[in-house]
Design an enzyme around this catalytic site. Structure first.
Site, short mmCIF file in Angstrom:
data_model
loop_
_atom_site.label_atom_id
_atom_site.label_comp_id
_atom_site.label_asym_id
_atom_site.label_seq_id
_atom_site.Cartn_x
_atom_site.Cartn_y
_atom_site.Cartn_z
N HIS A 1 14.29 -6.63 -40.82
CA HIS A 1 15.32 -7.58 -40.39
C HIS A 1 14.89 -8.97 -40.86
CE1 HIS A 1 12.43 -8.57 -37.28
NE2 HIS A 1 12.49 -7.33 -36.81
N HIS B 1 11.20 -10.08 -40.47
CA HIS B 1 10.31 -9.60 -41.54
C HIS B 1 10.56 -10.39 -42.83
CE1 HIS B 1 10.90 -5.72 -39.14
NE2 HIS B 1 9.59 -5.91 -39.07
N LYS C 1 5.89 -13.81 -33.40
CA LYS C 1 6.56 -12.90 -32.46
C LYS C 1 5.56 -11.98 -31.72
CE LYS C 1 9.65 -9.80 -30.91
NZ LYS C 1 8.97 -8.56 -31.02
N ASP C 2 4.59 -11.48 -32.48
CA ASP C 2 3.55 -10.64 -31.89
C ASP C 2 2.29 -11.49 -31.72
OD1 ASP C 2 4.73 -7.70 -31.99
OD2 ASP C 2 5.35 -8.75 -33.80
P1 AMP Z 1 6.72 -4.80 -37.14
O1 AMP Z 1 7.51 -4.13 -38.20
O2 AMP Z 1 7.45 -4.92 -35.84
O3 AMP Z 1 5.32 -4.25 -37.00
O4 AMP Z 1 6.53 -6.30 -37.61
C1 AMP Z 1 5.93 -6.61 -38.84
C2 AMP Z 1 5.64 -8.07 -38.91
O5 AMP Z 1 6.86 -8.81 -38.78
C3 AMP Z 1 4.72 -8.55 -37.77
O6 AMP Z 1 3.79 -9.50 -38.27
C4 AMP Z 1 5.67 -9.18 -36.82
O7 AMP Z 1 5.09 -10.18 -36.00
C5 AMP Z 1 6.70 -9.78 -37.76
N1 AMP Z 1 7.96 -10.00 -37.05
C6 AMP Z 1 8.67 -9.10 -36.34
N2 AMP Z 1 9.73 -9.68 -35.76
C7 AMP Z 1 9.69 -10.99 -36.11
C8 AMP Z 1 10.50 -12.12 -35.82
N3 AMP Z 1 11.58 -12.04 -35.05
N4 AMP Z 1 10.16 -13.32 -36.37
C9 AMP Z 1 9.05 -13.42 -37.15
N5 AMP Z 1 8.25 -12.39 -37.46
C10 AMP Z 1 8.55 -11.20 -36.94
#
Ligand code: AMP
Length: 296
Positions: free
Chosen positions: A34, A37, A149-150
């Site tokens: 999204h 990412h 976010k994380d």
């Molecule tokens: P994930 O696929 O959920 O493991 O996320 C992959 C990366 O994208 C991680 O570093 C997350 O912190 C980042 N991420 C997920 N959602 C967001 C967001 N809303 N804004 C910024 N970074 C994000």
């Protein structure tokens, strides 16, 4: 853009690029991409010559009763988005190659991994730290891009990079939100319309904390927590998991907000667990937040 499935191919590509002095950027993800990412990808595109996005739904970071099986997966759509963003390589390894039979090695970042998110999801950060280190070793990036976010994940990965002397620079990118403040997340897809409306309570609680700490100069962490709790409790579909006001590096709870703090929370909205956070800065005593406010 090229889709790479095999570890040895990814390794060869990176090695060759490094040899030619190209700066490699890695954006680790679990797919279902999204705009959150993609904001990381855009930052990587700005800073690096070669951008690798990894998509791997890492079984090691899910608990036995969590959503590993139903986690959204759509590699074709992810690949299309990566093409649009000018990504060079989409690295999507198989679980079998990442964790072959006999796999036994795990990375534990002690103390930071068993609080808050880690207390609610035992073993989660062991899985995260391990897969991130494996991805670093395979892709050998100069820069790696993570989302605020994380927030706890960022603290843990940064600690691992320092403790293990890893030769990679972590770039933290701001949280991307929908217009009503809800942080973008792959898990938002689980929400029905009522839950989607209720889910804004995380952002509303954080905004409440921001007002108290940054606008009103409140320093008592318990007072801020109580106000945040009230926001969550007034939302019938929401159930608070944890709420934390902590030091931004040690993740220790603070009583008095006398430095930058990480304000983080996890909330169940129906069957979906959402997390969000903000880094907040206490107002300097006697100082006014803006020139406007200083006027009589
Ligand atoms: P994930 O696929 O959920 O493991 O996320 C992959 C990366 O994208 C991680 O570093 C997350 O912190 C980042 N991420 C997920 N959602 C967001 C967001 N809303 N804004 C910024 N970074 C994000």
């Amino acid at each position: 853009m090229e889709l790479i499935r095999r570890l040895h191919l990814m390794r060869e590509i990176s090695q060759e690029a490094r040899g030619r002095g190209r700066k490699i950027g890695l954006v680790p993800t679990m797919g279902a991409l999204h705009d959150g990412h993609l904001s990381l990808v855009r930052r990587a595109r700005e800073l690096c010559d070669l951008v690798v996005v990894s998509v791997f739904v890492n079984p090691a970071q899910f608990g036995p009763n969590e959503d590993f099986d139903r986690y959204p997966r759509d590699l074709t759509r992810d690949a299309d988005l990566c093409v649009q963003e000018g990504v060079d390589y989409l690295f999507a390894p198989s679980g079998e190659e990442m964790y072959p039979p006999g796999y036994r090695t795990w990375v534990e970042v002690e103390g930071l991994s068993d609080v808050f998110e880690g207390a609610s999801r035992p073993g989660h950060f062991r899985g995260v730290a391990t897969v991130v280190l494996k991805l670093f070793n395979i892709v050998r990036p100069h820069f790696s891009f993570f989302g605020q976010k994380d927030g706890q994940q960022v603290v843990i990965v940064q600690r691992m990079i320092r403790d293990l002397n890893l030769d990679v620079e972590l770039v933290v990118c701001p949280t991307q939100r929908d217009a009503d403040g809800l942080a973008l997340s792959s898990r938002n897809a689980y929400l029905d319309p009522d839950e989607r409306a209720a889910a804004t309570c995380l952002y509303r609680a954080l905004e409440r904390a921001r007002e108290l700490i940054e606008d009103q100069g409140v320093r008592d962490a318990r007072q801020v927590e109580a106000a945040m709790r009230q926001v969550i409790e007034s939302e019938p579909l929401a159930r608070l998991d944890y709420l934390a006001i902590t030091d931004t590096e040690t993740l220790e709870r603070v009583d008095e907000i006398d430095r930058r703090v990480l304000v983080a929370l996890a909330v169940w909205i129906g069957e979906t667990r959402l997390i969000d956070n903000m880094i907040l800065e206490p107002r300097k005593r006697g100082a006014h937040a803006t020139m406007e406010e200083a006027r009589p």
